[in-house]
Scaffold this active site. Structure first.
Site, PDB file in Angstrom:
ATOM      1  N   ASN A  61      42.296  24.778 -17.444  1.00 42.30           N
ATOM      2  CA  ASN A  61      42.705  23.434 -17.847  1.00 42.30           C
ATOM      3  C   ASN A  61      42.053  23.144 -19.197  1.00 42.30           C
ATOM      4  O   ASN A  61      40.863  22.864 -19.261  1.00 42.30           O
ATOM      5  CB  ASN A  61      42.234  22.438 -16.772  1.00 42.30           C
ATOM      6  CG  ASN A  61      42.527  21.002 -17.164  1.00 42.30           C
ATOM      7  OD1 ASN A  61      43.255  20.739 -18.120  1.00 42.30           O
ATOM      8  ND2 ASN A  61      41.971  20.058 -16.416  1.00 42.30           N
ATOM      9  N   PHE A  62      42.861  23.233 -20.250  1.00 42.90           N
ATOM     10  CA  PHE A  62      42.310  23.043 -21.600  1.00 42.90           C
ATOM     11  C   PHE A  62      42.079  21.563 -21.926  1.00 42.90           C
ATOM     12  O   PHE A  62      41.519  21.253 -22.973  1.00 42.90           O
ATOM     13  CB  PHE A  62      43.254  23.649 -22.648  1.00 42.90           C
ATOM     14  CG  PHE A  62      43.433  25.145 -22.546  1.00 42.90           C
ATOM     15  CD1 PHE A  62      42.381  25.970 -22.177  1.00 42.90           C
ATOM     16  CD2 PHE A  62      44.658  25.743 -22.837  1.00 42.90           C
ATOM     17  CE1 PHE A  62      42.536  27.350 -22.107  1.00 42.90           C
ATOM     18  CE2 PHE A  62      44.829  27.118 -22.776  1.00 42.90           C
ATOM     19  CZ  PHE A  62      43.766  27.925 -22.403  1.00 42.90           C
ATOM     20  N   LYS A  63      42.589  20.681 -21.073  1.00 41.01           N
ATOM     21  CA  LYS A  63      42.435  19.237 -21.296  1.00 41.01           C
ATOM     22  C   LYS A  63      42.919  18.868 -22.717  1.00 41.01           C
ATOM     23  O   LYS A  63      43.882  19.459 -23.197  1.00 41.01           O
ATOM     24  CB  LYS A  63      40.988  18.814 -21.030  1.00 41.01           C
ATOM     25  CG  LYS A  63      40.505  19.285 -19.639  1.00 41.01           C
ATOM     26  CD  LYS A  63      39.172  18.742 -19.244  1.00 41.01           C
ATOM     27  CE  LYS A  63      38.795  19.276 -17.865  1.00 41.01           C
ATOM     28  NZ  LYS A  63      37.521  18.776 -17.385  1.00 41.01           N
ATOM     29  N   HIS A  79      44.287  15.258 -11.163  1.00 39.08           N
ATOM     30  CA  HIS A  79      42.967  15.541 -11.741  1.00 39.08           C
ATOM     31  C   HIS A  79      42.156  14.237 -11.817  1.00 39.08           C
ATOM     32  O   HIS A  79      42.694  13.180 -12.155  1.00 39.08           O
ATOM     33  CB  HIS A  79      43.116  16.165 -13.127  1.00 39.08           C
ATOM     34  CG  HIS A  79      41.824  16.765 -13.604  1.00 39.08           C
ATOM     35  ND1 HIS A  79      40.801  15.992 -14.097  1.00 39.08           N
ATOM     36  CD2 HIS A  79      41.371  18.044 -13.603  1.00 39.08           C
ATOM     37  CE1 HIS A  79      39.776  16.779 -14.399  1.00 39.08           C
ATOM     38  NE2 HIS A  79      40.100  18.033 -14.110  1.00 39.08           N
ATOM     39  N   GLU A  84      37.762  19.814  -6.599  1.00 43.68           N
ATOM     40  CA  GLU A  84      36.936  19.569  -7.775  1.00 43.68           C
ATOM     41  C   GLU A  84      36.034  18.362  -7.519  1.00 43.68           C
ATOM     42  O   GLU A  84      36.429  17.213  -7.806  1.00 43.68           O
ATOM     43  CB  GLU A  84      37.822  19.273  -8.986  1.00 43.68           C
ATOM     44  CG  GLU A  84      38.733  20.409  -9.361  1.00 43.68           C
ATOM     45  CD  GLU A  84      39.007  20.433 -10.857  1.00 43.68           C
ATOM     46  OE1 GLU A  84      38.794  21.471 -11.466  1.00 43.68           O
ATOM     47  OE2 GLU A  84      39.390  19.390 -11.406  1.00 43.68           O
ATOM     48  N   GLY A 131      31.876  19.491 -15.526  1.00 43.16           N
ATOM     49  CA  GLY A 131      31.152  19.387 -16.792  1.00 43.16           C
ATOM     50  C   GLY A 131      29.651  19.234 -16.623  1.00 43.16           C
ATOM     51  O   GLY A 131      28.968  18.780 -17.545  1.00 43.16           O
ATOM     52  N   SER A 158      32.465  23.214 -13.368  1.00 40.20           N
ATOM     53  CA  SER A 158      31.431  24.025 -14.025  1.00 40.20           C
ATOM     54  C   SER A 158      31.473  25.499 -13.634  1.00 40.20           C
ATOM     55  O   SER A 158      30.431  26.128 -13.459  1.00 40.20           O
ATOM     56  CB  SER A 158      30.053  23.427 -13.773  1.00 40.20           C
ATOM     57  OG  SER A 158      30.019  22.105 -14.269  1.00 40.20           O
TER      58      SER A 158
HETATM   59  P1  PGA Z   1      34.687  22.081 -16.088  1.00 45.47           P
HETATM   60  O1  PGA Z   1      36.037  21.276 -15.770  1.00 45.47           O
HETATM   61  O2  PGA Z   1      34.937  23.522 -15.781  1.00 45.47           O
HETATM   62  O3  PGA Z   1      34.424  21.825 -17.546  1.00 45.47           O
HETATM   63  O4  PGA Z   1      33.617  21.505 -15.204  1.00 45.47           O
HETATM   64  C1  PGA Z   1      36.783  21.564 -14.625  1.00 45.47           C
HETATM   65  C2  PGA Z   1      37.964  20.646 -14.508  1.00 45.47           C
HETATM   66  O5  PGA Z   1      37.839  19.450 -14.827  1.00 45.47           O
HETATM   67  O6  PGA Z   1      39.078  21.083 -14.121  1.00 45.47           O
END
Ligand code: PGA
Length: 233
Positions: free
Chosen positions: A6-8, A87, A155, A161, A193
């Site tokens: 997920n590149f957001k 999400h 998640e 994060g 993470s």
């Molecule tokens: P992260 O994000 O790997 O940076 O913790 C995961 C996500 O939000 O899908």
């Protein structure tokens, strides 16, 4: 194993297409790979040969007067048939449970693959596993759990994060989610993470069928390391 990136709101079109070039040149046996780039890039993506592109967001309608949204007609015309729903970053913006369920039902009716994200906030985790179970049960209410192309991503919001959840927390919660889904075969991905140095320990846990990766997917080299680990499973 399923590995999803997920590149957001990161990476330009040129950068996401570098991922495509690398993955097309290096197919990963036994790994199902999904990349979720920004919406603006969807129209100009390179053809995916060894992975699938998906949309980070989609409105539950074919087309219509929904300013700023993207619907099934546009996605299907671009051959995008995978969507990320629920999400926590979108739920935090404005998306309510009922709306996530509506999206899920709509895109299931159009045959999309769906990665449906659920996960508890820290206040619930601090109350213990039973509270987590009840919270996740409420997040799965009315979700079409028998839909064959539905994958659940667990998640925990507090692990995104920051630092990954503990192995026992992941194992128990994935087991609970499979129970709630009524099937041990339902794929449950862990997200929060995931990094090259912890992915092996996470993927080897019982009831873990893959991972959804955020920040560690933004650097091509680190994402390739994660994929290489996944090929061993
Ligand atoms: P992260 O994000 O790997 O940076 O913790 C995961 C996500 O939000 O899908």
């Amino acid at each position: 194993m399923i590995i999803a990136a997920n590149f957001k709101m990161n990476l330009t079109l040129a950068q996401v297409n570098e991922f495509a070039n690398m993955l097309n040149a290096n197919p990963m046996p036994n790994v199902e790979i999904f990349l979720f780039p920004n919406t603006a890039s969807l129209a100009h993506l390179l053809v995916a040969k060894s992975f699938e592109w998906g949309a980070q967001n989609a409105y539950p309608a074919y087309n219509g007067a929904y300013t700023g949204e993207i619907g099934a007609e546009i996605l299907e015309s671009l051959h995008i048939k995978t969507v990320l729903i629920g999400h926590s970053e979108r739920r935090m913006l404005h998306e309510r449970h009922e709306f996530c369920v509506e999206k899920c039902n709509f895109y299931a009716s159009r045959g999309f693959k769906i990665i449906y994200c659920i996960g508890e906030p820290i206040e619930i985790r601090e109350k213990g596993q039973h509270a987590v179970y009840e919270f996740l049960e409420s997040q799965l209410r009315d979700v079409p759990l028998n839909y064959p192309h539905l994958h659940i991503a667990y998640e925990p919001i507090w692990a995104i994060g920051t630092q990954a959840a503990q192995p026992e927390q992941i194992t128990q919660t994935h087991k609970d989610i499979k129970t709630l889904c009524g099937s041990a075969k339902r794929n449950v991905l862990y997200g929060g993470s995931v990094k090259p140095d912890n992915v092996q320990d996470i993927l080897k846990l019982p009831h873990v069928d893959g991972v959804l990766v955020g920040s560690a997917s933004l650097v091509l080299d680190s994402f390739m390391k994660i994929l290489k680990v996944a090929t061993q499973f």
